[in-house]
Design a protein around this motif. Structure first.
Motif, PDB file in Angstrom:
ATOM      1  N   ARG A  90      64.759  44.628  52.322  1.00 36.84           N
ATOM      2  CA  ARG A  90      63.904  45.276  53.318  1.00 36.84           C
ATOM      3  C   ARG A  90      64.757  46.050  54.325  1.00 36.84           C
ATOM      4  NH1 ARG A  90      62.502  43.342  58.162  1.00 36.84           N
ATOM      5  NH2 ARG A  90      63.707  41.469  57.744  1.00 36.84           N
ATOM      6  N   ASP A  92      65.917  47.363  57.977  1.00 36.84           N
ATOM      7  CA  ASP A  92      66.007  46.587  59.217  1.00 36.84           C
ATOM      8  C   ASP A  92      65.132  47.188  60.319  1.00 36.84           C
ATOM      9  OD1 ASP A  92      68.680  45.859  61.582  1.00 36.84           O
ATOM     10  OD2 ASP A  92      66.889  44.712  61.035  1.00 36.84           O
ATOM     11  N   ASN A  93      63.818  47.148  60.130  1.00 33.74           N
ATOM     12  CA  ASN A  93      62.908  47.675  61.146  1.00 33.74           C
ATOM     13  C   ASN A  93      62.017  46.573  61.671  1.00 33.74           C
ATOM     14  OD1 ASN A  93      63.787  50.366  60.675  1.00 33.74           O
ATOM     15  ND2 ASN A  93      62.474  50.421  58.861  1.00 33.74           N
ATOM     16  N   VAL A  94      61.610  46.724  62.940  1.00 32.00           N
ATOM     17  CA  VAL A  94      60.722  45.719  63.535  1.00 32.00           C
ATOM     18  C   VAL A  94      59.286  46.101  63.212  1.00 32.00           C
ATOM     19  CG1 VAL A  94      59.930  44.697  65.683  1.00 32.00           C
ATOM     20  CG2 VAL A  94      62.338  45.255  65.388  1.00 32.00           C
ATOM     21  N   VAL A  95      58.610  45.276  62.431  1.00 32.53           N
ATOM     22  CA  VAL A  95      57.232  45.602  62.037  1.00 32.53           C
ATOM     23  C   VAL A  95      56.269  44.462  62.313  1.00 32.53           C
ATOM     24  CG1 VAL A  95      57.924  47.251  60.269  1.00 32.53           C
ATOM     25  CG2 VAL A  95      57.675  44.857  59.667  1.00 32.53           C
ATOM     26  N   GLU A  96      56.789  43.333  62.801  1.00 26.79           N
ATOM     27  CA  GLU A  96      55.896  42.185  63.027  1.00 26.79           C
ATOM     28  C   GLU A  96      56.210  41.540  64.371  1.00 26.79           C
ATOM     29  OE1 GLU A  96      55.383  39.746  59.206  1.00 26.79           O
ATOM     30  OE2 GLU A  96      57.511  40.244  59.219  1.00 26.79           O
ATOM     31  N   GLY A  97      55.409  40.545  64.692  1.00 26.29           N
ATOM     32  CA  GLY A  97      55.620  39.791  65.915  1.00 26.29           C
ATOM     33  C   GLY A  97      54.536  40.143  66.912  1.00 26.29           C
TER      34      GLY A  97
ATOM     35  N   ASN B  78      68.177  44.502  64.035  1.00 22.21           N
ATOM     36  CA  ASN B  78      66.939  44.740  64.770  1.00 22.21           C
ATOM     37  C   ASN B  78      65.916  43.661  64.479  1.00 22.21           C
ATOM     38  OD1 ASN B  78      67.979  47.185  65.719  1.00 22.21           O
ATOM     39  ND2 ASN B  78      67.301  48.241  63.869  1.00 22.21           N
ATOM     40  N   SER B  79      65.852  43.278  63.192  1.00 23.19           N
ATOM     41  CA  SER B  79      64.841  42.301  62.793  1.00 23.19           C
ATOM     42  C   SER B  79      65.511  41.092  62.162  1.00 23.19           C
ATOM     43  CB  SER B  79      63.847  42.939  61.819  1.00 23.19           C
ATOM     44  OG  SER B  79      64.531  43.456  60.703  1.00 23.19           O
ATOM     45  N   LYS B  80      64.692  40.082  61.880  1.00 17.13           N
ATOM     46  CA  LYS B  80      65.242  38.795  61.437  1.00 17.13           C
ATOM     47  C   LYS B  80      65.650  38.817  59.964  1.00 17.13           C
ATOM     48  CE  LYS B  80      62.691  36.222  64.937  1.00 17.13           C
ATOM     49  NZ  LYS B  80      61.732  35.149  65.231  1.00 17.13           N
ATOM     50  N   PHE B  82      64.625  37.118  57.261  1.00 18.94           N
ATOM     51  CA  PHE B  82      63.611  37.150  56.201  1.00 18.94           C
ATOM     52  C   PHE B  82      62.265  37.683  56.665  1.00 18.94           C
ATOM     53  CE2 PHE B  82      66.097  35.476  52.946  1.00 18.94           C
ATOM     54  CZ  PHE B  82      66.804  34.362  53.365  1.00 18.94           C
ATOM     55  N   SER B  83      62.206  38.191  57.909  1.00 20.40           N
ATOM     56  CA  SER B  83      60.925  38.718  58.370  1.00 20.40           C
ATOM     57  C   SER B  83      61.161  39.911  59.283  1.00 20.40           C
ATOM     58  CB  SER B  83      60.151  37.641  59.137  1.00 20.40           C
ATOM     59  OG  SER B  83      60.766  37.385  60.374  1.00 20.40           O
ATOM     60  N   GLY B  84      60.109  40.619  59.584  1.00 19.61           N
ATOM     61  CA  GLY B  84      60.223  41.856  60.349  1.00 19.61           C
ATOM     62  C   GLY B  84      59.989  41.698  61.836  1.00 19.61           C
ATOM     63  N   SER B  85      60.121  40.502  62.356  1.00 22.87           N
ATOM     64  CA  SER B  85      59.973  40.353  63.806  1.00 22.87           C
ATOM     65  C   SER B  85      61.306  40.643  64.478  1.00 22.87           C
ATOM     66  CB  SER B  85      59.458  38.954  64.164  1.00 22.87           C
ATOM     67  OG  SER B  85      60.071  37.986  63.361  1.00 22.87           O
ATOM     68  N   GLN B  86      61.231  40.952  65.768  1.00 26.00           N
ATOM     69  CA  GLN B  86      62.393  41.480  66.450  1.00 26.00           C
ATOM     70  C   GLN B  86      63.417  40.407  66.819  1.00 26.00           C
ATOM     71  OE1 GLN B  86      61.543  43.258  70.253  1.00 26.00           O
ATOM     72  NE2 GLN B  86      63.316  44.600  70.184  1.00 26.00           N
ATOM     73  N   LEU B  96      58.160  37.033  69.740  1.00 22.27           N
ATOM     74  CA  LEU B  96      58.907  37.697  68.676  1.00 22.27           C
ATOM     75  C   LEU B  96      58.821  36.866  67.399  1.00 22.27           C
ATOM     76  CD1 LEU B  96      62.127  38.547  70.718  1.00 22.27           C
ATOM     77  CD2 LEU B  96      60.071  39.920  70.470  1.00 22.27           C
ATOM     78  N   VAL B  97      57.628  36.367  67.126  1.00 20.87           N
ATOM     79  CA  VAL B  97      57.451  35.434  66.008  1.00 20.87           C
ATOM     80  C   VAL B  97      56.411  35.985  65.045  1.00 20.87           C
ATOM     81  CG1 VAL B  97      56.896  33.061  65.383  1.00 20.87           C
ATOM     82  CG2 VAL B  97      57.904  33.549  67.606  1.00 20.87           C
ATOM     83  N   SER B  98      56.788  36.071  63.773  1.00 22.58           N
ATOM     84  CA  SER B  98      55.824  36.517  62.764  1.00 22.58           C
ATOM     85  C   SER B  98      55.194  35.294  62.109  1.00 22.58           C
ATOM     86  CB  SER B  98      56.528  37.354  61.710  1.00 22.58           C
ATOM     87  OG  SER B  98      57.392  36.519  60.960  1.00 22.58           O
TER      88      SER B  98
END
Lengths: 136, 557
Positions: A90, A92-97, B78-80, B82-86, B96-98
């Motif tokens: 994937r 490295d972009n912020v797409v969740e949270g 920028n993101s974690k 295994f996930s896309g949270s910051q 910042l939790v998915s």
């Protein structure tokens, strides 16, 4: 004649199986000890609950043990059924949270947007303190 | 003053019983008395070999300590993992939790490309073999800040193995007496970070913030090749600098981006290794060496008194200065490692093995990364030594402070002064002022240009050395003024008029015939007195070397 051949065949198969069983480690008399059960319950927080459950476990282990009969010399072990798949990378972009409210809805107790937990791990009661399950 | 006390101290690699002058008693709660000397260029407590070897009884009470480290560095991404949270240090709790980070059912891990690149870069910089195939596993344990009940890590086959890290330690009392040591790197693996627990003792509860849960970590495992706290601290410091140079981690211990666990044991030389203890969560550069040395001493003390060392986990209490057993750890943990069923093996390529027509976004080429590795601290230091004739210890000092190297290089660019002069001014005077007022280089009121201009004035002999220091002080205090302005304001220019200076010398000599006689009689210190008098007469505005030359000429005639 045929019956005797079958009987011989059957006996040799049973003998082979028994021989195989005794070749395995001494624990494998088929019984899983109470010590191991307690250890597993502590580790995985499962509750075996009854002697029947333990018996079912022993049968399951015996069933799986038959795999050992296969000659795997020189064969790479299968670690994952996904081994031929590509591991997707994937960007490295912020797409969740940003969904604290939704997540906290699941919590039993919440203090100012924090989840609340007991102060430490609560140990399982020791074996003698537990309710002994019914032995059959 | 306390009577001399016998204490274990580290002499070279050996721990020997020796007499220590004064010092505190060894006991629970007392600060263990290793004199710490804050050396410039070292951010950790530097440990001194206190007593010479002659005073110790050799052979009888010698111990060797063995220290291994497990270092967790938060990947700068920028993101974690295994996930896309910051990934961000300070944010409202649980913002910042998915869903995956909170371990909600039905979520799956998706690997972050940047984290893999960071791991490969770090492995290459540490001379590791990069495993073209690596695997992910689950490590199970229960704790409130680990929502899934397991951590995804790489236990069976990590991404990089068998590397080395070179670092420097002081072997003598002088800062120039440094020697290079190497520690082997067992492996580097990718793993998830856990959330944060805030313990609320009075209300008997723990507050959980999952912002940090799932952030990518690089675990660097160092083999037990180190023998005391100072070596461990130096190795960690060098690793920190490497990670920062690579950009793979900001490695700031204060912000929890770099955490160290130490495995420590002691044994008599020649005998097998002793039982080891693990000291967890050493999160401060300052206390790293202290904690390790305390534990070594504690173990020696226990064994000397006939007791045994338990294979346990301890933590370091910063206030008391000692290690304590950690609560909540019942016996040896069984992590029930199993392959992570949701992730196929991670395959990396090199130029030779790149599959043709592959999507570049989905493929990682180790050679491509190797070609683009930034300059490592050891290279930078070597260049400084070659280019500017700098001493090794100065190159260490320049790299040890954030922004200092850049400052130095900017001054060099704009000044005609000799590099050695610049080095001396930057490391002694500039750094001295910074430390005195506890400022970072970025917060300095003096810009590189200002210092460069000042050094130019000094180089041209427009001002004297002492005047330059005065100007620097003024520069520090009042922003906006240039060195030239200050010089003219305070009338600090050196006298350029040779004749006027000669006249002053003449006047002084006439006014102090006794001193002149002393000089002629051969008293070496008398000339300094004359020079002092001339200097006062000129209000410190004359070049001392010129004064000396004129006086000597006059005296010899």
């Amino acid at each position: 004649m045929r019956a005797r051949a079958v009987k011989l065949g059957l006996r040799s198969w049973v003998g082979w199986r028994r021989g195989f069983t005794s070749k395995a480690d001494p624990q494998r008399s088929g019984r899983v000890t109470a010590e191991v059960i307690e250890h597993l319950e502590r580790l995985a927080l499962v509750d075996f609950g009854s002697q029947e459950a333990v018996a079912r476990l022993e049968k399951a282990i015996a069933f799986a043990d038959r795999l050992r009969a296969v000659d795997t010399d020189g064969v790479e072990p299968l670690e994952s059924v996904l081994e031929d798949r590509c591991l997707y990378l994937r960007s490295d972009n912020v797409v969740e949270g940003n969904c604290a409210e939704v997540l906290l809805q699941n919590a039993h107790r919440v203090v100012e947007e924090y989840f609340v937990a007991p102060p430490g791990n609560i140990s399982l009661p020791k074996q003698d303190e537990q309710e002994p399950f019914s032995h059959n | 003053m306390a009577a001399p006390v016998k204490r274990w101290s580290c002499v070279g690699k050996r721990w020997v019983l020796a007499y220590i002058d004064g010092g505190s008693r060894h006991g629970r709660g007392a600060a263990i008395g290793f004199t710490s000397r804050r050396k410039r260029g070292q951010s950790s407590v530097a440990q001194q070999p206190l007593i010479t070897a002659q005073k110790s009884r050799k052979g009888e009470h010698e111990w060797e300590a063995v220290v291994g480290l497990e270092i967790h560095a938060q990947i700068s991404s920028n993101s974690k993992l295994f996930s896309g949270s910051q990934v961000h240090f300070a944010a409202p709790p649980n913002s910042l939790v998915s869903f995956f980070d909170a371990s909600l059912p039905g979520t799956l891990p998706v690997l972050n490309r940047r984290c893999v690149e960071a791991a490969v870069m770090t492995g290459l910089a540490l001379n590791c073999r990069i495993n073209k195939k690596s695997l992910f596993d689950r490590k199970h344990y229960f704790y409130a800040d680990l929502p899934a009940g397991y951590q995804i890590t790489q236990q069976r086959l990590p991404i990089a193995v068998n590397g080395s890290l070179a670092y420097s330690v002081c072997v003598g009392k002088k800062p120039s007496q440094v020697s290079t040591k190497t520690v082997r790197i067992k492996q580097i693996q990718l793993e998830q970070d856990s959330g944060k627990s805030l313990h609320d003792e009075p209300r008997s509860q723990t507050l959980i913030d999952l912002n940090r849960a799932g952030v990518g970590l690089l675990e660097v495992v160092l083999e037990p090749d180190m023998s005391c706290g100072e070596e461990a601290a130096s190795a960690v410091r060098e690793l920190q600098l490497i990670l920062q140079a690579l950009g793979t981690s900001q490695a700031n211990m204060a912000e929890g981006q770099l955490r160290v666990d130490a495995n420590i044991s002691v044994h008599h030389p020649g005998e097998p290794l002793g039982v080891r203890t693990e000291v967890k969560n050493l999160n401060s550069a300052r206390f790293l060496a202290k904690a390790i040395d305390f534990e070594i001493e504690r173990q020696i003390h226990e064994l000397e008194n006939g007791r045994k060392i338990l294979n346990e986990t301890r933590s370091f209490d910063y206030k008391l200065g000692c290690t304590m057993p950690m609560r909540d750890k019942e016996g040896k943990q069984d992590y029930r490692f199993m392959p992570e069923p949701n992730l196929p093996p991670l395959l990396l390529h090199d130029t030779a093995s790149l599959p043709p027509g592959a999507d570049p976004q989905q493929v990682i080429n180790i050679d491509w990364i190797r070609e683009r590795l930034p300059e490592l601290p050891s290279e930078t230091r070597e260049k400084l030594i070659q280019q500017y004739g700098m001493l090794p210890e100065h190159s260490f000092a320049l790299l040890n402070e954030v922004g200092l190297l850049e400052f130095f290089q900017n001054v060099i660019k704009e000044t005609r002064a000799e590099p050695k002069k610049v080095t001396s001014w930057v490391l002694n005077i500039f750094l001295g002022f910074l430390k005195q007022q506890n400022l970072t280089v970025n917060e300095s009121p003096v810009t590189p240009s200002a210092l460069a201009e000042l050094l130019n004035l000094l180089d041209r002999k427009a001002i004297s050395s002492s005047a330059a220091k005065q100007v620097f002080e003024e520069l520090w205090r009042s922003k906006g003024k240039t060195p030239s302005q200050i010089v003219s304001e305070k009338k600090l220019e050196l006298m350029q008029d040779q004749e006027a200076l000669e006249r002053v010398c003449h006047t002084v000599m006439e006014g102090h015939p006794q001193v002149v006689m002393d000089v002629k009689r051969g008293n070496p210190r008398a000339i300094n007195k004359l020079m002092g008098l001339v200097r006062k007469a000129t209000l410190s505005r004359a070049d001392p070397t010129v004064i000396k030359k004129i006086l000597e000429r006059k005296l010899s005639s």
